[in-house]
Write a protein that holds these residues in place. Structure first.
Motif, PDB file in Angstrom:
ATOM      1  N   VAL A  34      13.139 -10.981  -4.569  1.00 30.48           N
ATOM      2  CA  VAL A  34      13.396 -12.134  -3.700  1.00 30.48           C
ATOM      3  C   VAL A  34      13.733 -13.377  -4.502  1.00 30.48           C
ATOM      4  N   PHE A  56      16.400 -20.949  -1.158  1.00 35.79           N
ATOM      5  CA  PHE A  56      15.565 -21.590  -0.151  1.00 35.79           C
ATOM      6  C   PHE A  56      14.913 -22.833  -0.735  1.00 35.79           C
ATOM      7  N   ASP A  93      16.726 -15.353  -3.226  1.00 39.01           N
ATOM      8  CA  ASP A  93      16.422 -16.033  -1.966  1.00 39.01           C
ATOM      9  C   ASP A  93      15.466 -17.187  -2.194  1.00 39.01           C
ATOM     10  N   LEU A  94      14.477 -16.959  -3.074  1.00 38.47           N
ATOM     11  CA  LEU A  94      13.514 -18.021  -3.359  1.00 38.47           C
ATOM     12  C   LEU A  94      14.229 -19.224  -3.938  1.00 38.47           C
ATOM     13  N   TYR A 106       3.705 -13.349 -10.590  1.00 40.30           N
ATOM     14  CA  TYR A 106       3.876 -13.061  -9.172  1.00 40.30           C
ATOM     15  C   TYR A 106       4.424 -11.666  -8.974  1.00 40.30           C
ATOM     16  N   GLU A 107       3.829 -10.969  -8.014  1.00 35.81           N
ATOM     17  CA  GLU A 107       4.305  -9.623  -7.699  1.00 35.81           C
ATOM     18  C   GLU A 107       5.237  -9.703  -6.514  1.00 35.81           C
ATOM     19  N   MET A 108       6.318  -8.949  -6.555  1.00 40.51           N
ATOM     20  CA  MET A 108       7.247  -8.979  -5.427  1.00 40.51           C
ATOM     21  C   MET A 108       7.699  -7.574  -5.107  1.00 40.51           C
ATOM     22  N   GLU A 109       7.916  -7.329  -3.812  1.00 39.10           N
ATOM     23  CA  GLU A 109       8.377  -6.000  -3.414  1.00 39.10           C
ATOM     24  C   GLU A 109       9.799  -5.761  -3.899  1.00 39.10           C
ATOM     25  N   ASP A 110      10.747  -6.412  -3.222  1.00 39.95           N
ATOM     26  CA  ASP A 110      12.132  -6.340  -3.699  1.00 39.95           C
ATOM     27  C   ASP A 110      12.404  -7.630  -4.422  1.00 39.95           C
ATOM     28  N   PHE A 144       6.206 -17.072 -14.001  1.00 40.81           N
ATOM     29  CA  PHE A 144       6.734 -16.391 -12.841  1.00 40.81           C
ATOM     30  C   PHE A 144       6.392 -14.909 -12.847  1.00 40.81           C
TER      31      PHE A 144
END
Lengths: 271, 161
Positions: free
Chosen positions: A199, A206, A202-203, A193-197, A190
């Motif tokens: 998530v 969802f 939420d991921l 993976y780059e993420m801004e805030d 994991f």
């Protein structure tokens, strides 16, 4: 055997039952066609959802799993509910999987709830019903996921037990795993993976709703196919019974006529 | 605040990696593979496309081939898919999640996606007025739902002609 009157009554009731099972079979067939079409898209959706988990598997197997069992409220569908209940019992009692035997279980569907409350009653924490009357929508799955998250049950991962559609006449109980937020964060894959805030939460939420949706749709299709097979067998059996009873009835009727004739003839010949 | 961000990772040539953000090499085929899945319909399944523009909550992103793996939450807005031939397909999405997997795959999970011409501008206006009335209610849950509706509808208004 029984009197002619009794056989006649039995014949009438079996004929009615045959009509009912035949019509249930027709209904299940048409529902199956629709359910299979929905299942194709639902399965693709579930596969797209599972991509992240494929690339970011949990580093160590989860100890405390939350088991979500998917079945339905209606019966007359063969072994659907018992197959899922058996798979759940096997999963919990399996010594090799390292799963905690007091893991919480949430059940969708009254039939499995009844079966599991006998065997694993103390693990049951939440149950859902009125799902599965028609093709499941994403709103159903999202509602279930929301209640699961709100319930505040602790878990390392979620195992969804449902019936996998193999063909129109066969299905198999399968388990699909969804990682929780913490397991995702700690997974090595994991971190690629780059993420801004952040998530991740939420991921995880969802993905849970998506996985539940895919499992619900597939289970629904399995249930319709099992119901069609079961009603087909019931109609065949009813047809056989009708044949046998009809034979009995005719023989009885002819025996009665023959007896009457014998009485008349002996009476007449005595004169 | 919108921020147009076009992130582009340099293409890998035959033997030399000129500039790479990710440590693994993209040995998969050069084109971006898009999977756009809705619960009741699959729009794209591992189709090769040129570029995809995503409306994310942090701004708009353009995803080209060999992008680094990212996870992005989508906001209600227009999703643009530019195919290899240069044609652009547009879909309005109400939200979802877009993930670029290692290996040049873009997976988008959305609940609903419709083409802009399927919307009726007048109905959108009516729905907005209705949602605004509900947003002024005293029940918190009703207000929250109405605000979410307004978010989607206002984005939709820009799209529906």
């Amino acid at each position: 055997m029984a009197t002619l009157r009794e056989i006649e009554l039995r014949l009438k009731s079996v004929r009615n039952i045959e009509k009912i099972t035949k019509s249930m079979k027709m209904i299940a067939s048409t529902k199956l066609a629709k359910a299979q079409r929905a299942m194709v898209s639902g399965k693709e959706y579930g596969i797209a959802n599972a991509e992240v988990f494929k690339n970011a598997p949990a580093d160590e197997p989860a100890k405390r799993k939350l088991i979500v069992v998917i079945s339905s409220d209606k019966g007359l569908c063969g072994g659907i509910h018992s197959s899922v209940s058996k798979a759940t019992r096997r999963l919990i009692n399996d010594p090799e999987s390292g799963i905690d035997p007091s893991s919480p279980i949430m059940v969708i569907g009254d039939k499995s709830k009844a079966q599991l409350s006998r065997a694993l009653g103390q693990n049951l924490s939440l149950s859902f019903n009125q799902i599965g009357r028609d093709i499941p929508t994403f709103a159903d799955a999202a509602g279930v996921a929301d209640l699961i998250i709100k319930s505040g049950v602790e878990y390392d991962s979620i195992a969804i037990v449902y019936n996998k559609f193999i063909s129109a006449i066969s299905y198999e109980a399968t388990v699909v795993e969804v990682e929780s937020e913490e397991a995702l964060k700690e997974s090595a894959g994991f971190k690629a993976y780059e993420m801004e805030d952040d998530v991740t939460k939420d991921l995880a939420e969802f993905s849970l709703a998506n996985a539940i949706f895919a499992a619900l749709v597939e289970s629904h299709a399995c249930e319709q196919s099992a119901r069609r097979t079961a009603m087909d067998n019931a109609s065949k059996n009813a047809g056989e019974m009708i044949g046998r009873l009809q034979m009995q009835y005719n023989r009885g009727r002819q025996a009665a006529i023959t007896n009457e004739l014998v009485d008349i003839i002996t009476g007449a010949s005595a004169l | 605040m919108f921020r147009q961000t076009f992130r582009q990772v340099a293409r890998q040539s035959n033997s030399v990696v000129r500039r790479a953000y990710a440590t693994e090499a993209a040995t998969a085929s050069e084109a971006l593979k898009l999977s756009l899945a809705l619960p009741h319909q699959t729009l794209y399944s591992e189709s090769e496309v040129e570029q995809v523009n995503l409306p994310s909550i942090n701004g708009d992103l353009g995803i080209l081939a060999n992008h680094i793996p990212i996870v992005e939450q989508l906001r209600p807005g227009l999703l643009e898919i530019i195919s290899k031939g240069g044609e652009t397909d547009q879909y309005f999405v109400s939200g979802g999640l877009a993930t670029v997997q290692p290996g040049n795959k873009l997976t988008i999970s959305a609940i609903e996606a419709f083409k802009p011409d399927q919307f009726d501008a007048q109905s959108v206006k009516d729905l907005i007025a209705d949602a605004q009335k509900r947003a002024a209610s005293s029940d918190e849950a009703v207000v929250a739902e109405a605000n979410i509706e307004l978010e989607v509808l206002e984005a939709l208004q820009h799209v529906a002609k």
